[in-house]
Design a protein around this motif. Structure first.
Motif, PDB file in Angstrom:
ATOM      1  N   ALA A  42       0.833  -1.207   0.000  1.00  0.00           N
ATOM      2  CA  ALA A  42       0.000   0.000   0.000  1.00  0.00           C
ATOM      3  C   ALA A  42       0.863   1.250   0.000  1.00  0.00           C
ATOM      4  N   GLY A  43       0.566   2.160  -0.944  1.00  0.00           N
ATOM      5  CA  GLY A  43       1.321   3.397  -1.050  1.00  0.00           C
ATOM      6  C   GLY A  43       0.397   4.599  -1.101  1.00  0.00           C
ATOM      7  N   ASP A  44       0.612   5.491  -2.064  1.00  0.00           N
ATOM      8  CA  ASP A  44      -0.185   6.710  -2.141  1.00  0.00           C
ATOM      9  C   ASP A  44      -1.493   6.456  -2.898  1.00  0.00           C
ATOM     10  N   ASP A  45      -2.343   7.492  -2.940  1.00  0.00           N
ATOM     11  CA  ASP A  45      -3.656   7.361  -3.574  1.00  0.00           C
ATOM     12  C   ASP A  45      -3.551   7.020  -5.047  1.00  0.00           C
ATOM     13  N   GLU A  46      -2.537   7.595  -5.736  1.00  0.00           N
ATOM     14  CA  GLU A  46      -2.398   7.342  -7.166  1.00  0.00           C
ATOM     15  C   GLU A  46      -2.133   5.856  -7.428  1.00  0.00           C
ATOM     16  N   GLN A  47      -1.270   5.267  -6.594  1.00  0.00           N
ATOM     17  CA  GLN A  47      -0.958   3.836  -6.759  1.00  0.00           C
ATOM     18  C   GLN A  47      -2.203   2.978  -6.494  1.00  0.00           C
ATOM     19  N   ILE A  48      -2.963   3.346  -5.436  1.00  0.00           N
ATOM     20  CA  ILE A  48      -4.162   2.577  -5.079  1.00  0.00           C
ATOM     21  C   ILE A  48      -5.198   2.666  -6.194  1.00  0.00           C
ATOM     22  N   GLU A  49      -5.398   3.893  -6.746  1.00  0.00           N
ATOM     23  CA  GLU A  49      -6.375   4.078  -7.828  1.00  0.00           C
ATOM     24  C   GLU A  49      -5.984   3.280  -9.062  1.00  0.00           C
ATOM     25  N   ASP A  50      -4.681   3.227  -9.349  1.00  0.00           N
ATOM     26  CA  ASP A  50      -4.204   2.473 -10.510  1.00  0.00           C
ATOM     27  C   ASP A  50      -4.485   0.981 -10.322  1.00  0.00           C
ATOM     28  N   PHE A  51      -4.233   0.484  -9.107  1.00  0.00           N
ATOM     29  CA  PHE A  51      -4.457  -0.938  -8.825  1.00  0.00           C
ATOM     30  C   PHE A  51      -5.955  -1.256  -8.898  1.00  0.00           C
ATOM     31  N   LEU A  52      -6.795  -0.349  -8.373  1.00  0.00           N
ATOM     32  CA  LEU A  52      -8.244  -0.538  -8.421  1.00  0.00           C
ATOM     33  C   LEU A  52      -8.766  -0.522  -9.853  1.00  0.00           C
ATOM     34  N   SER A  53      -8.191   0.314 -10.679  1.00  0.00           N
ATOM     35  CA  SER A  53      -8.660   0.404 -12.063  1.00  0.00           C
ATOM     36  C   SER A  53      -8.404  -0.890 -12.828  1.00  0.00           C
ATOM     37  N   GLU A  60      -2.214 -13.147  11.826  1.00  0.00           N
ATOM     38  CA  GLU A  60      -2.911 -14.414  11.700  1.00  0.00           C
ATOM     39  C   GLU A  60      -4.337 -14.263  12.201  1.00  0.00           C
ATOM     40  N   GLN A  61      -5.123 -15.328  12.012  1.00  0.00           N
ATOM     41  CA  GLN A  61      -6.499 -15.419  12.487  1.00  0.00           C
ATOM     42  C   GLN A  61      -7.404 -14.354  11.877  1.00  0.00           C
ATOM     43  N   GLY A  62      -7.043 -13.871  10.678  1.00  0.00           N
ATOM     44  CA  GLY A  62      -7.903 -12.951   9.945  1.00  0.00           C
ATOM     45  C   GLY A  62      -7.908 -11.532  10.448  1.00  0.00           C
ATOM     46  N   ARG A  63      -7.012 -11.207  11.373  1.00  0.00           N
ATOM     47  CA  ARG A  63      -7.020  -9.852  11.949  1.00  0.00           C
ATOM     48  C   ARG A  63      -6.586  -8.817  10.918  1.00  0.00           C
ATOM     49  N   GLY A  64      -7.374  -7.767  10.789  1.00  0.00           N
ATOM     50  CA  GLY A  64      -7.026  -6.651   9.920  1.00  0.00           C
ATOM     51  C   GLY A  64      -7.306  -6.869   8.449  1.00  0.00           C
ATOM     52  N   ILE A  65      -7.900  -7.997   8.086  1.00  0.00           N
ATOM     53  CA  ILE A  65      -8.160  -8.280   6.668  1.00  0.00           C
ATOM     54  C   ILE A  65      -9.557  -7.798   6.285  1.00  0.00           C
ATOM     55  N   GLN A  66      -9.640  -7.106   5.147  1.00  0.00           N
ATOM     56  CA  GLN A  66     -10.935  -6.708   4.586  1.00  0.00           C
ATOM     57  C   GLN A  66     -10.969  -7.109   3.117  1.00  0.00           C
ATOM     58  N   VAL A  67     -12.089  -7.666   2.709  1.00  0.00           N
ATOM     59  CA  VAL A  67     -12.219  -8.276   1.382  1.00  0.00           C
ATOM     60  C   VAL A  67     -13.307  -7.572   0.576  1.00  0.00           C
ATOM     61  N   GLY A  68     -13.100  -7.513  -0.738  1.00  0.00           N
ATOM     62  CA  GLY A  68     -14.140  -7.002  -1.636  1.00  0.00           C
ATOM     63  C   GLY A  68     -14.271  -5.496  -1.630  1.00  0.00           C
ATOM     64  N   LEU A  69     -13.160  -4.781  -1.478  1.00  0.00           N
ATOM     65  CA  LEU A  69     -13.192  -3.316  -1.466  1.00  0.00           C
ATOM     66  C   LEU A  69     -13.091  -2.792  -2.893  1.00  0.00           C
ATOM     67  N   ALA A  70     -13.924  -1.799  -3.222  1.00  0.00           N
ATOM     68  CA  ALA A  70     -13.965  -1.323  -4.611  1.00  0.00           C
ATOM     69  C   ALA A  70     -13.745   0.184  -4.745  1.00  0.00           C
ATOM     70  N   GLY A  71     -13.756   0.922  -3.641  1.00  0.00           N
ATOM     71  CA  GLY A  71     -13.622   2.373  -3.706  1.00  0.00           C
ATOM     72  C   GLY A  71     -12.372   2.867  -3.004  1.00  0.00           C
ATOM     73  N   LEU A  72     -11.834   3.984  -3.462  1.00  0.00           N
ATOM     74  CA  LEU A  72     -10.605   4.535  -2.890  1.00  0.00           C
ATOM     75  C   LEU A  72     -10.767   4.829  -1.401  1.00  0.00           C
ATOM     76  N   ASP A  73     -11.894   5.428  -1.025  1.00  0.00           N
ATOM     77  CA  ASP A  73     -12.079   5.811   0.374  1.00  0.00           C
ATOM     78  C   ASP A  73     -12.095   4.597   1.299  1.00  0.00           C
ATOM     79  N   GLU A  74     -12.815   3.545   0.898  1.00  0.00           N
ATOM     80  CA  GLU A  74     -12.871   2.377   1.781  1.00  0.00           C
ATOM     81  C   GLU A  74     -11.540   1.635   1.819  1.00  0.00           C
ATOM     82  N   VAL A  75     -10.756   1.694   0.726  1.00  0.00           N
ATOM     83  CA  VAL A  75      -9.420   1.092   0.748  1.00  0.00           C
ATOM     84  C   VAL A  75      -8.526   1.864   1.707  1.00  0.00           C
ATOM     85  N   ARG A  76      -8.612   3.199   1.677  1.00  0.00           N
ATOM     86  CA  ARG A  76      -7.819   4.017   2.616  1.00  0.00           C
ATOM     87  C   ARG A  76      -8.114   3.645   4.067  1.00  0.00           C
TER      88      ARG A  76
END
Length: 601
Positions: A361-372, A385-401
Motif C-alpha cells: 500500500a502506497g499513495d492514492d495514485e498507486q491505489i487508484e491504478d491498482f483498483l482500475s 494471523e487469524q484474519g485480523r485486519g483483513i478486509q475483502v471485496g473493497l472497490a472504492g478509494l475511500d474504503e481502501v484508505r
C-alpha cells in the motif's frame, strides 16, 4: 400427532398412573435391595442388551446377577462403546472387575411426558425425518466422527428396519440437503417389555458448522413427539456431568435428574473419563488434541506454557518442543517465509504457482491504478494471523484508505491484493503429503422476523463458541458492521423470517467461519500445487489457503501459508495422527488411518 395423542402427551393417563419419578415404584430407578415384585404379564425379559451400532445398551434392571453384567461389559468389542444403564447395586458389579470397569461420570435425566408441553415453531429450513438406511449411513457417520463420537459399524443401519425398538431421526438443511444432526431413540417397551413404559434418547449430535439454530432441541422434540405418540410415559437420557450446554437444553425441555448409575468398560475411547484430570487441561483445543494423541502412544507430555500453547513431547532419547502444530522441525527461515505474506507470494510465484497480483500500500495514485485494473481488492497486514485486519471485496478509494489505516494497527507494512472470487480452501500438508482439505465459509445468520441482526449475530457467535471450545466467535466490530451495511442492513434492523445474511467477508474460523471437509473431492492439480508450495517454503507442516471456483477443478490461486495450522478443524481426517507420525515416526500404528479414508482406527 392427533388430538388424542396430544392430550396423552400433556396429561396423566389416569388416577392409577404411576409417578415415573418415584424410585420405589419404578424398576428403572430402584437400584438397591430386592427387585420390584411385578405381575407375570409385566415381567421384563431377562438379560437384555440392545445393539445400537456404536455399542450395546445394556439394561441393568433386567439382570439379577451383578457378575453377569460385569462379564458382559468385559466382552465389549474393539472400537465399540458399551453402556450399562439402570445398574442395580453398581458397587457389586464393579467388585467383579475393578481393573476393567468404571462408573461413568454422567448424569441421567428423565422427562415425564405428562408435564411436557408440545411446541411447533421449528426454524424455517430445518427438516427432520427418519433416516434412510441406504443413503444416510456415510453422512451420519461423518457427523459422529467430526464430533469425536463413535460411529456405527459398517452395515448396521441396513439392519435398522428389523430393529423395531430403535428409531433414528436426522435433521436436514433443506437449502443444502446436508444432514446436520442425528438422534437415536430406544423404545424400552419393545426392547424388553419395560413395566415402567419408558424410552430413552441416545447419541444426539449436531453439525458444529450449521447456521441453523436449535437443531439439537428440535431433534429432541421430534423424538419426544414420536415416543409420546406411542403411549410411552417418559424419556431418559445420559449426559456428562460437565456438559453445561447440553444440561441447560435438557432442563429447558423439562428433564429432571433421576438416581440412575451407568457403568462402562475401560477403553481408549473413554480413557479420559477414568484417568482423572489431564495434565494439559489448560492448553487450548489445538494443543490438547496433539498431546492426547501423544499420550495415547506412550509419548511423555510436559506443558511449558499453557496460555501460549507450548509443550514438549519426549520418548526415549528424543524430545521435541511444540507450539500447537508448530514444532522444532519447522525452521526459523521457513517460519519467516510464512510470516511475511509478500515473501510467501514471491516464493510461490517463482515456483510457477498461481498467485494473485499484489502491491504494498502506497499513495492514492498507486491505489487508484491498482483498483482500475482489478476493480475489487483485498487489504491485509503483511504479518498477522487469524484474519485480523483483513478486509475483502473493497472497490472504492475511500474504503481502501480506511482499510489500510485499520490494517496498520496490526503491521506497518500493508498489502493490497487482487480479489479472487471463489471458495476459500484450506489444504493441510504434513511431511510433504496432503492430509486434509476443507472449504471455509463466512458466517451467516438466518432471519426469524423477531430478532435484530445484532441479536442474531450474538446468538450464532455463542453457538460457534460452544462448538469450537471458545476458539470461534463473531466480533461485533467495524468489519462486521461494514459487511452487514453493504447488504443493506444495520445491527438494529429486523431480518425477515427465512432470509439469510452473510455477516463477514472472510471465512476465518476465529471470526465465526465454518469449515467443511472436501479431502475426497480435491482435484489432483490442487493437491500437487499444495505439495509444491510446501516444498518451495521448505516447511514440513503448513496450512495453505487457496481460492478456487470448484474444489474438484484445476483452477486456483494461492493466497497465503500458515506455519501453525489448526489441526482440530479437519475431522474426520487424521491430521493430528499424521503430525505425531512426523515427530515420532516409529510410534505410527499399522492401523492408523490414511488421509481421505473415513474408516475409524
Amino acid at each position: 400427532m392427533n388430538k388424542r395423542t396430544e392430550e396423552q402427551a400433556r396429561e396423566p393417563s389416569g388416577a392409577s398412573r404411576q409417578d415415573p419419578m418415584d424410585p420405589s415404584a419404578m424398576a428403572s430407578l430402584k437400584h438397591w435391595g430386592d427387585p420390584l415384585d411385578l405381575p407375570e404379564k409385566e415381567a421384563m425379559h431377562d438379560e437384555v442388551a440392545i445393539d445400537c451400532g456404536w455399542g450395546r445398551l445394556i439394561f441393568g434392571q433386567t439382570f439379577r446377577d451383578p457378575k453377569t453384567v460385569a462379564d458382559l461389559l468385559r466382552r465389549e468389542r474393539e472400537g465399540r462403546r458399551d453402556i450399562a444403564l439402570y445398574v442395580r447395586e453398581p458397587h457389586l458389579v464393579l467388585c467383579h472387575a475393578p481393573q476393567d470397569l468404571f462408573m461413568d461420570p454422567s448424569l441421567t435425566y428423565r422427562l415425564d411426558f405428562a408435564h411436557y408441553r408440545l411446541r411447533d415453531s421449528r426454524p424455517k429450513g430445518l427438516r427432520i425425518r427418519p433416516m434412510d438406511p441406504q443413503d444416510d449411513q456415510l453422512r451420519i457417520n461423518r457427523l459422529y466422527m467430526a464430533r469425536n463420537m463413535v460411529p456405527a459399524y459398517d452395515g448396521f443401519y441396513s439392519k435398522l428396519p428389523e430393529k423395531t425398538e430403535l428409531t433414528v431421526l436426522v435433521a436436514e438443511d433443506e437449502a443444502s440437503g446436508e444432514i446436520i444432526g442425528v438422534v437415536t431413540g430406544v423404545d424400552h417397551r419393545l426392547a424388553f417389555n419395560d413395566p415402567d413404559n419408558g424410552c430413552s434418547l441416545w447419541a444426539l449430535v449436531t453439525d458444529p458448522q450449521t447456521h441453523l439454530p436449535a437443531v439439537g432441541e428440535w431433534l429432541s422434540r421430534e423424538l419426544i413427539k414420536e415416543m409420546a405418540g406411542r403411549g410411552r410415559a417418559f424419556m431418559d437420557l445420559s449426559v456428562m456431568h460437565d456438559n453445561e450446554a447440553a444440561i441447560h437444553l435438557y432442563e429447558k425441555l423439562g428433564f429432571k435428574q433421576v438416581p440412575v448409575y451407568c457403568l462402562k468398560h475401560k477403553n481408549s475411547i473413554n480413557e479420559k473419563l477414568f484417568i482423572g484430570a489431564e495434565p494439559e487441561a489448560e492448553l487450548n483445543i489445538y494443543a490438547r488434541l496433539i498431546t492426547r494423541e501423544a499420550r495415547r502412544r506412550g509419548i511423555g507430555v510436559e506443558v511449558l506454557d499453557a496460555e501460549g500453547g507450548f509443550f514438549r513431547l519426549s520418548l526415549g532419547g528424543r524430545s521435541v518442543s511444540c507450539r500447537e502444530s508448530l514444532s522444532e522441525m519447522t525452521s526459523a527461515v521457513a517460519m519467516s517465509r510464512c510470516d511475511d505474506k509478500a515473501v510467501t507470494r514471491r516464493l510461490l510465484q517463482k515456483e510457477g504457482l498461481r498467485v494473485p497480483e499484489q502491491v504494498v500500500a502506497g499513495d492514492d495514485e498507486q491505489i487508484e491504478d491498482f483498483l482500475s485494473r482489478h476493480h475489487s481488492v483485498v487489504v491485509k497486514p503483511a504479518r498477522g494471523e487469524q484474519g485480523r485486519g483483513i478486509q475483502v471485496g473493497l472497490a472504492g478509494l475511500d474504503e481502501v484508505r480506511v482499510a489500510v489505516d485499520n490494517a496498520r494497527h496490526y503491521c506497518d507494512k500493508v498489502l493490497i491484493e487482487q480479489c479472487v472470487k471463489g471458495e476459500d480452501l484450506r489444504i493441510i500438508v504434513i511431511n510433504y503429503q496432503v492430509v486434509a482439505a476443507a472449504v471455509r465459509r463466512p458466517p451467516r445468520i438466518l432471519g426469524d422476523g423477531t430478532h435484530s441482526v445484532g441479536e442474531l449475530i450474538e446468538r450464532l457467535s455463542r453457538r460457534r463458541q460452544a462448538a469450537t471450545d471458545g476458539e470461534s466467535s463473531i466480533p461485533l466490530d467495524s468489519e462486521t458492521e461494514r459487511s452487514v451495511r453493504k447488504l443493506g442492513y444495520e445491527f438494529d434492523d429486523l431480518l425477515p423470517s427465512g432470509e439469510w445474511l452473510q455477516v463477514r467477508t472472510t471465512a476465518n474460523l476465529h471470526t465465526g467461519g465454518t469449515i467443511h471437509d472436501v479431502t475426497a473431492e480435491l482435484h489432483p492439480v490442487l493437491s500437487s500445487a499444495a505439495v509444491r508450495a510446501a516444498k518451495a517454503i521448505e516447511i514440513p507442516v503448513v496450512g495453505l489457503d487457496f481460492m478456487v471456483p470448484d474444489v474438484s477443478g484445476p483452477d486456483y490461486a494461492i493466497i497465503e501459508a500458515n506455519e501453525r495450522p489448526g489441526l482440530a478443524n479437519h475431522e474426520p481426517q487424521p491430521t493430528v495422527e499424521c503430525f505425531v507420525d512426523l515427530l515420532f515416526p516409529y510410534t505410527r500404528s499399522q492401523a492408523s488411518r490414511e488421509p481421505g479414508n473415513d474408516e475409524p482406527r
